[in-house]
Design an enzyme around this catalytic site. Structure first.
Site, PDB file in Angstrom:
ATOM      1  N   LYS A   1      -4.585   1.818   0.293  1.00 43.44           N
ATOM      2  CA  LYS A   1      -3.572   0.496   0.489  1.00 43.44           C
ATOM      3  C   LYS A   1      -2.711   0.006  -0.278  1.00 43.44           C
ATOM      4  O   LYS A   1      -2.253   1.083  -1.581  1.00 43.44           O
ATOM      5  CB  LYS A   1      -4.958  -0.759   0.524  1.00 43.44           C
TER       6      LYS A   1
ATOM      7  N   SER B   1      -4.035   1.019   9.234  1.00 47.57           N
ATOM      8  CA  SER B   1      -4.016   0.009   8.454  1.00 47.57           C
ATOM      9  C   SER B   1      -2.636   0.026   7.574  1.00 47.57           C
ATOM     10  O   SER B   1      -2.301  -0.938   6.992  1.00 47.57           O
ATOM     11  CB  SER B   1      -5.211   0.107   7.552  1.00 47.57           C
TER      12      SER B   1
END
Length: 553
Positions: free
Chosen positions: A258, A162
């Site tokens: 993230k 990701s």
């Protein structure tokens, strides 16, 4: 203040238990029995009597470390009274205050005679002393590592793509827990180094039934100290997954990493797979590469292993199509890689995968009586909030809640704020007969109690991020990755790809900073070298000092 008040109550409870179960033992050691009830000082006296460093007493009430140190100190005390068998040690560790009480109130309990000389010890006794010394060394090595892990920095591995190509699958990072102020531990009684569970029961089991690595009943409220900074736009941040339903403890929820793309008060939006904040296109940093998903149709098979060696991370699904050729679903390609692949002679067509506008991955519609939502599309993923016709490529605009904001609460806005109100800010939320109640009072507005953030993966089409689970509360923030200490390609299997990368160590990524935004990151190999030199040098000089001291004696 609630944190420290609760902490003080726990300390007082433990001190009372300690005093009740050991006051006679303290009296026999020549001290006032009341000293057994005094926090820290009781363990200070035990260390003094057993000739151990007295400053260790400061470790007795630290979260997670404290229970280990208390067990060690209890063993020291029991050894003063001759309780040194395996059974004695086991009972002292697993039933400390109960077993120490039986010794304390026992009629035959007396201080052990310590006048015997080392020369008169049997071989078995000498072997036992060496074994205890070894166990003690291992215990304090574990304690030292636990202190670093809990209070300074925590290792973290990257198992998914990701954050490619900023953080690669197989990167192992150290996370600075003080980047945004230190979040004090909320479950002080826990097994060191384990995040949430002791073991995974597998796909057939219920994750909620997995044995926990912490005692959930012993809890402390959220508190953050020395907070001089907050997450800023473009920071790479480690946080606890907000909607983890398995763990009620915030600091025990699964850790995610993230990029913080929008902070409290910002407006976040995705347009055709492109990210906008406050109406402006995102700023792409030097170590970032924008990626998108593509579908490629070919006449013959592509050399995926060769392409992987050329381009690096390349998760792809390969399928034979009904035309005798092949279809490839690439999870994330940079603009340059996509351009190169398009020029290959086997390629017949290539198209970027973008969801149509106003087509929700899951769509929910409000009933006529405005009391509930009905699912209109059944798929495997849901977009936040559930009642918007958004998807991962066409998303928002969505304003990120900020502490002090007063937001309107109605049936339309409730899906956006229900987790904020009930789970993150711990209120009792009810939706009855079209009316909304917070803590028993009907209302149409709510004041936000903390800042929230939008955390999105750099590899946008392969990221389970805030577009799916919503806002990330400030209380879930762990810290910033500092540097990559190890990087191994192929160490994690990729379920989303037909091809698994071969295992190899990426030496060029090791000991490099992770959060600078620069294309050419600084290497900290010299810091690692200094730590190793100091560690082994210190150990060498300590051994040399002890040897000289023994020879002189």
């Amino acid at each position: 203040m609630n944190y420290f008040l609760t902490y003080t109550v726990y300390v007082l409870i433990l001190s009372v238990l300690m005093g009740i179960s050991t006051w006679k033992l303290f009296k026999k050691m020549g001290y006032n029995p009341l000293f057994a009830f005094i926090p820290f000082y009781n363990y200070f006296l035990i260390l003094k009597e057993t000739e151990h460093p007295k400053w260790w007493a400061a470790l007795a009430y630290l979260p997670i470390v404290g229970p280990i140190m208390m067990s060690v100190f209890h063993l020291y005390l029991m050894s003063k009274f001759g309780k040194t068998s395996f059974k004695d040690k086991l009972l002292t560790v697993i039933l400390p205050f109960i077993y120490m009480a039986t010794v304390n109130y026992g009629k035959d309990t007396e201080l052990e005679d310590e006048t015997e000389n080392e020369l008169f010890l049997t071989d078995e006794e000498k072997s036992g002393k060496k074994k205890d010394s070894f166990i003690g060394s291992v215990t304090f090595a574990v304690v030292f590592a636990t202190i670093i892990h809990v209070f300074v920095t925590q290792p973290f591995g990257i198992p998914t793509g990701s954050m490619e190509r900023t953080l690669l699958v197989g990167d192992f990072l150290f996370v600075n827990k003080w980047s945004y102020g230190y979040r004090l531990p909320m479950r002080p009684l826990a097994i060191p180094f384990l995040q949430g569970t002791i073991m995974d029961t597998g796909e057939k089991g219920n994750p909620k039934d997995d044995p926990k690595s912490y005692v959930d009943a012993v809890k402390l409220p959220y508190e953050r100290i020395l907070q001089f900074n907050k997450p800023q736009k473009n920071d790479v941040v480690v946080f606890n997954y907000p909607q983890d339903s398995v763990h009620t403890a915030i600091d025990r929820k699964d850790p995610y990493v993230k990029r913080c793309v929008a902070v409290a008060g910002d407006t976040f939006e995705m347009r055709a797979g492109r990210l906008f904040v406050n109406g402006k296109p995102e700023t792409v940093l030097g170590d970032q590469e924008v990626q998108h998903a593509y579908t490629v149709n070919t006449g013959t098979q592509l050399d995926i292993p060769g392409m992987y060696n050329t381009y690096g991370f390349l998760p792809v699904r390969e399928m034979q199509n009904d035309k005798g050729g092949f279809t490839y679903m690439f999870q994330g390609l940079t603009d340059k890689t996509a351009k190169d692949i398009k020029t290959l002679p086997q390629v017949i067509s290539m198209e970027e995968n973008i969801y149509p506008k106003d087509s929700a991955t899951i769509s929910y519609k409000l009933n006529a009586d405005k009391t509930a939502y009905t699912k209109s599309i059944d798929t495997t993923q849901s977009i936040f909030p559930i009642n918007k016709p958004w998807n991962q490529d066409w998303y928002g605009p969505l304003k990120i809640p900020k502490k002090g904001d007063v937001v309107t609460i109605n049936q339309e806005s409730l899906p956006m704020y229900q987790w904020v109100i009930s789970k993150y800010e711990h209120n009792r939320l009810e939706n009855k007969n079209g009316k909304i109640f917070i803590n028993g009072k009907e209302t149409n507005q709510y004041t936000i109690q903390q800042d929230y953030y939008m955390m999105i993966g750099d590899n946008r089409d392969a990221s389970l991020d805030a577009r799916f689970f919503g806002f990330v509360p400030e209380e879930n923030i762990v810290g910033k990755p500092i540097f990559t200490w190890m990087s191994v390609q192929g160490v994690f299997a990729d379920a989303s790809s037909s091809y698994q990368a071969p295992k190899k160590v990426r030496w060029e990524r090791m000991f490099k900073a992770t959060n600078t935004g620069e294309a050419n990151k600084t290497s900290y190999w010299w810091v690692a070298a200094m730590i190793l030199i100091l560690f082994f040098g210190w150990e060498y000089f300590v051994k040399l000092f002890r040897k000289n001291k023994t020879d002189n004696n």
